[in-house]
Design a protein around this motif. Structure first.
Motif, PDB file in Angstrom:
ATOM      1  N   LEU A   1      -3.217   8.599  -4.406  1.00 42.05           N
ATOM      2  CA  LEU A   1      -4.473   8.470  -3.287  1.00 42.05           C
ATOM      3  C   LEU A   1      -4.242   7.112  -3.017  1.00 42.05           C
ATOM      4  CD1 LEU A   1      -6.032  10.087  -1.412  1.00 42.05           C
ATOM      5  CD2 LEU A   1      -8.157   8.962  -3.145  1.00 42.05           C
ATOM      6  N   GLU A   2      -3.780   6.028  -3.453  1.00 42.76           N
ATOM      7  CA  GLU A   2      -3.738   5.110  -2.816  1.00 42.76           C
ATOM      8  C   GLU A   2      -2.613   4.970  -2.551  1.00 42.76           C
ATOM      9  OE1 GLU A   2      -4.310   1.896  -6.598  1.00 42.76           O
ATOM     10  OE2 GLU A   2      -6.122   2.738  -6.913  1.00 42.76           O
ATOM     11  N   LEU A   3      -1.436   5.453  -2.744  1.00 46.20           N
ATOM     12  CA  LEU A   3      -0.421   5.081  -2.350  1.00 46.20           C
ATOM     13  C   LEU A   3      -0.158   5.879  -0.794  1.00 46.20           C
ATOM     14  CD1 LEU A   3       2.982   4.690  -4.883  1.00 46.20           C
ATOM     15  CD2 LEU A   3       1.800   3.472  -3.625  1.00 46.20           C
ATOM     16  N   GLY A   4      -1.002   6.758  -0.712  1.00 47.63           N
ATOM     17  CA  GLY A   4      -0.871   7.453   0.432  1.00 47.63           C
ATOM     18  C   GLY A   4      -2.183   7.291   1.418  1.00 47.63           C
ATOM     19  N   LEU A   5      -2.882   5.971   1.083  1.00 48.07           N
ATOM     20  CA  LEU A   5      -3.620   5.422   1.911  1.00 48.07           C
ATOM     21  C   LEU A   5      -3.476   4.382   2.270  1.00 48.07           C
ATOM     22  CD1 LEU A   5      -7.176   5.988   0.445  1.00 48.07           C
ATOM     23  CD2 LEU A   5      -6.037   6.707   2.311  1.00 48.07           C
ATOM     24  N   LEU A   6      -2.279   3.785   1.576  1.00 50.37           N
ATOM     25  CA  LEU A   6      -1.541   2.391   1.932  1.00 50.37           C
ATOM     26  C   LEU A   6      -0.444   2.577   3.247  1.00 50.37           C
ATOM     27  CD1 LEU A   6      -0.256  -0.515   1.313  1.00 50.37           C
ATOM     28  CD2 LEU A   6       1.155   0.732   0.008  1.00 50.37           C
ATOM     29  N   PHE A   7       0.607   3.786   2.953  1.00 49.83           N
ATOM     30  CA  PHE A   7       1.503   4.395   4.046  1.00 49.83           C
ATOM     31  C   PHE A   7       0.560   4.951   4.844  1.00 49.83           C
ATOM     32  CE2 PHE A   7       4.158   4.516   0.549  1.00 49.83           C
ATOM     33  CZ  PHE A   7       5.277   3.870   0.905  1.00 49.83           C
ATOM     34  N   LEU A   8      -0.746   5.202   4.846  1.00 50.73           N
ATOM     35  CA  LEU A   8      -1.668   5.957   6.707  1.00 50.73           C
ATOM     36  C   LEU A   8      -1.899   4.945   6.965  1.00 50.73           C
ATOM     37  CD1 LEU A   8      -2.566   8.189   7.648  1.00 50.73           C
ATOM     38  CD2 LEU A   8      -4.607   7.967   6.456  1.00 50.73           C
ATOM     39  N   THR A   9      -2.628   3.410   5.901  1.00 52.35           N
ATOM     40  CA  THR A   9      -2.589   2.310   7.099  1.00 52.35           C
ATOM     41  C   THR A   9      -1.184   1.348   7.626  1.00 52.35           C
ATOM     42  OG1 THR A   9      -4.682   2.497   5.383  1.00 52.35           O
ATOM     43  CG2 THR A   9      -3.969   0.508   6.364  1.00 52.35           C
ATOM     44  N   MET A  10      -0.776   1.462   6.713  1.00 53.07           N
ATOM     45  CA  MET A  10       1.188   0.781   7.393  1.00 53.07           C
ATOM     46  C   MET A  10       0.947   1.324   9.395  1.00 53.07           C
ATOM     47  SD  MET A  10       2.773   0.093   4.102  1.00 53.07           S
ATOM     48  CE  MET A  10       4.835  -0.167   5.237  1.00 53.07           C
ATOM     49  N   GLY A  11       1.226   2.812   8.710  1.00 55.16           N
ATOM     50  CA  GLY A  11       1.704   3.560  10.204  1.00 55.16           C
ATOM     51  C   GLY A  11       0.889   3.151  11.245  1.00 55.16           C
ATOM     52  N   VAL A  12      -0.782   3.323  10.947  1.00 58.59           N
ATOM     53  CA  VAL A  12      -1.921   3.181  12.304  1.00 58.59           C
ATOM     54  C   VAL A  12      -1.490   1.291  12.082  1.00 58.59           C
ATOM     55  CG1 VAL A  12      -4.288   2.777  12.444  1.00 58.59           C
ATOM     56  CG2 VAL A  12      -3.402   4.882  11.354  1.00 58.59           C
ATOM     57  N   LEU A  13      -1.161   0.849  11.613  1.00 59.68           N
ATOM     58  CA  LEU A  13      -1.681  -1.036  11.892  1.00 59.68           C
ATOM     59  C   LEU A  13      -0.039  -0.613  12.223  1.00 59.68           C
ATOM     60  CD1 LEU A  13      -2.806  -2.391   9.163  1.00 59.68           C
ATOM     61  CD2 LEU A  13      -4.013  -1.894  11.134  1.00 59.68           C
ATOM     62  N   VAL A  14       1.284  -0.528  12.493  1.00 61.38           N
ATOM     63  CA  VAL A  14       2.746  -0.820  12.917  1.00 61.38           C
ATOM     64  C   VAL A  14       2.246  -1.702  14.575  1.00 61.38           C
ATOM     65  CG1 VAL A  14       4.750   0.596  13.897  1.00 61.38           C
ATOM     66  CG2 VAL A  14       4.198   0.907  11.400  1.00 61.38           C
ATOM     67  N   PRO A  15       1.724  -0.441  15.260  1.00 63.03           N
ATOM     68  CA  PRO A  15       1.255  -1.692  16.922  1.00 63.03           C
ATOM     69  C   PRO A  15       0.956  -2.140  16.978  1.00 63.03           C
ATOM     70  CG  PRO A  15       0.460   1.114  16.952  1.00 63.03           C
ATOM     71  CD  PRO A  15       0.570   0.746  15.468  1.00 63.03           C
ATOM     72  N   PHE A  16       0.116  -2.968  15.799  1.00 61.81           N
ATOM     73  CA  PHE A  16      -0.071  -4.412  16.007  1.00 61.81           C
ATOM     74  C   PHE A  16       1.170  -5.059  16.492  1.00 61.81           C
ATOM     75  CE2 PHE A  16      -3.875  -2.187  15.249  1.00 61.81           C
ATOM     76  CZ  PHE A  16      -4.876  -2.628  15.842  1.00 61.81           C
ATOM     77  N   VAL A  17       1.358  -5.113  14.684  1.00 61.65           N
ATOM     78  CA  VAL A  17       2.165  -5.874  14.266  1.00 61.65           C
ATOM     79  C   VAL A  17       4.347  -5.432  15.129  1.00 61.65           C
ATOM     80  CG1 VAL A  17       3.715  -4.734  12.656  1.00 61.65           C
ATOM     81  CG2 VAL A  17       4.441  -6.654  12.179  1.00 61.65           C
ATOM     82  N   SER A  18       3.981  -4.686  16.364  1.00 64.83           N
ATOM     83  CA  SER A  18       5.144  -4.364  17.120  1.00 64.83           C
ATOM     84  C   SER A  18       5.869  -4.820  17.666  1.00 64.83           C
ATOM     85  CB  SER A  18       6.032  -3.329  17.097  1.00 64.83           C
ATOM     86  OG  SER A  18       4.851  -1.966  17.597  1.00 64.83           O
ATOM     87  N   GLY A  19       3.808  -5.612  18.577  1.00 58.92           N
ATOM     88  CA  GLY A  19       2.959  -5.934  19.750  1.00 58.92           C
ATOM     89  C   GLY A  19       3.098  -4.952  20.894  1.00 58.92           C
TER      90      GLY A  19
ATOM     91  N   ARG B   1       4.487  12.798 -18.167  1.00 57.92           N
ATOM     92  CA  ARG B   1       3.393  11.589 -18.658  1.00 57.92           C
ATOM     93  C   ARG B   1       3.063  11.040 -17.791  1.00 57.92           C
ATOM     94  NH1 ARG B   1       8.649  10.888 -20.452  1.00 57.92           N
ATOM     95  NH2 ARG B   1      10.309   9.115 -19.388  1.00 57.92           N
ATOM     96  N   TYR B   2       4.068  10.638 -16.557  1.00 52.64           N
ATOM     97  CA  TYR B   2       3.786  10.302 -14.898  1.00 52.64           C
ATOM     98  C   TYR B   2       2.867  11.147 -14.555  1.00 52.64           C
ATOM     99  CZ  TYR B   2       7.598   7.247 -16.219  1.00 52.64           C
ATOM    100  OH  TYR B   2       8.331   7.047 -16.879  1.00 52.64           O
ATOM    101  N   LEU B   3       2.202  12.713 -13.790  1.00 50.25           N
ATOM    102  CA  LEU B   3       1.217  12.824 -13.616  1.00 50.25           C
ATOM    103  C   LEU B   3      -0.245  12.513 -13.681  1.00 50.25           C
ATOM    104  CD1 LEU B   3       2.007  17.191 -14.881  1.00 50.25           C
ATOM    105  CD2 LEU B   3       2.682  15.539 -11.914  1.00 50.25           C
ATOM    106  N   PRO B   4      -0.540  11.570 -14.572  1.00 43.14           N
ATOM    107  CA  PRO B   4      -1.669  11.037 -14.990  1.00 43.14           C
ATOM    108  C   PRO B   4      -1.801  10.050 -13.679  1.00 43.14           C
ATOM    109  CG  PRO B   4      -1.355  11.868 -16.891  1.00 43.14           C
ATOM    110  CD  PRO B   4      -0.369  11.722 -15.735  1.00 43.14           C
ATOM    111  N   THR B   5      -0.405   9.476 -13.425  1.00 44.99           N
ATOM    112  CA  THR B   5       0.003   7.695 -12.696  1.00 44.99           C
ATOM    113  C   THR B   5       0.038   8.281 -11.888  1.00 44.99           C
ATOM    114  OG1 THR B   5       0.982   7.141 -15.215  1.00 44.99           O
ATOM    115  CG2 THR B   5       1.289   5.839 -12.683  1.00 44.99           C
ATOM    116  N   ILE B   6       0.742   9.544 -11.338  1.00 45.47           N
ATOM    117  CA  ILE B   6       0.495  10.037  -9.601  1.00 45.47           C
ATOM    118  C   ILE B   6      -0.859  10.796  -9.365  1.00 45.47           C
ATOM    119  CG2 ILE B   6       1.847  12.048  -8.464  1.00 45.47           C
ATOM    120  CD1 ILE B   6       4.274  11.746 -10.035  1.00 45.47           C
TER     121      ILE B   6
END
Length: 154
Positions: free
Chosen positions: A49-67, A39-44
């Protein structure tokens, strides 16, 4: 049963090609299926894709927040020709992703080819599977170019 067999094959391919991403994704989906959480497959599918893009974007932005990247570095980059080319590349990539999403909505079975192509790219060319949307966008572009060529020939 076909889905489970495909996941096992993908796990084996992932292990052979040393692709932890394919192996992990196939394992998690197989577990979801085997413990009857279908029943969770449609939600996944819808939100994965949104969650994957969220984590990908976070990974790319880490150098900014880490200084590691300062404001002066940002200005130096966006005022240089490589920075301007990168801005254009980012804009083109988002357009390609939008075309990829359109292609997947119009022709959802094309995902089979995208997955197979990604597996080939990972296994034989040491590629990194970061975007089915980009793969679909490139597919849409290639299909459009082929259509234009065929229309001129015929």
């Amino acid at each position: 049963m076909n889905g489970e067999i495909i996941m096992v094959v993908l796990i084996i391919i992932g292990l052979i090609s040393r692709s932890s991403i394919i192996t992990t994704a196939a394992c998690l989906l197989l577990i979801v299926k085997l413990v009857h959480l279908d029943r969770y497959l449609p939600t996944i599918e819808r939100r994965g894709l949104e969650l994957g893009l969220l984590f990908l974007t976070m990974g790319v932005l880490v150098p900014f927040v880490s200084g590691r990247i300062a404001t002066k570095d940002v200005w130096a980059t966006i005022t240089s020709w490589p920075g301007l080319v990168a801005i254009a590349g980012g804009a083109i990539a988002t357009i390609m992703n939008a075309k990829g999403l359109e292609t997947l909505k119009i022709d959802p079975q094309i995902i089979v080819g995208l997955v197979l192509g990604s597996i080939i790219g990972i296994t034989f060319f040491k590629g990194i599977p970061v975007g089915p949307l980009m793969a679909a966008g490139l597919t849409a572009l290639i299909m459009k170019i082929i259509q234009l060529i065929l229309n001129r020939i015929l």
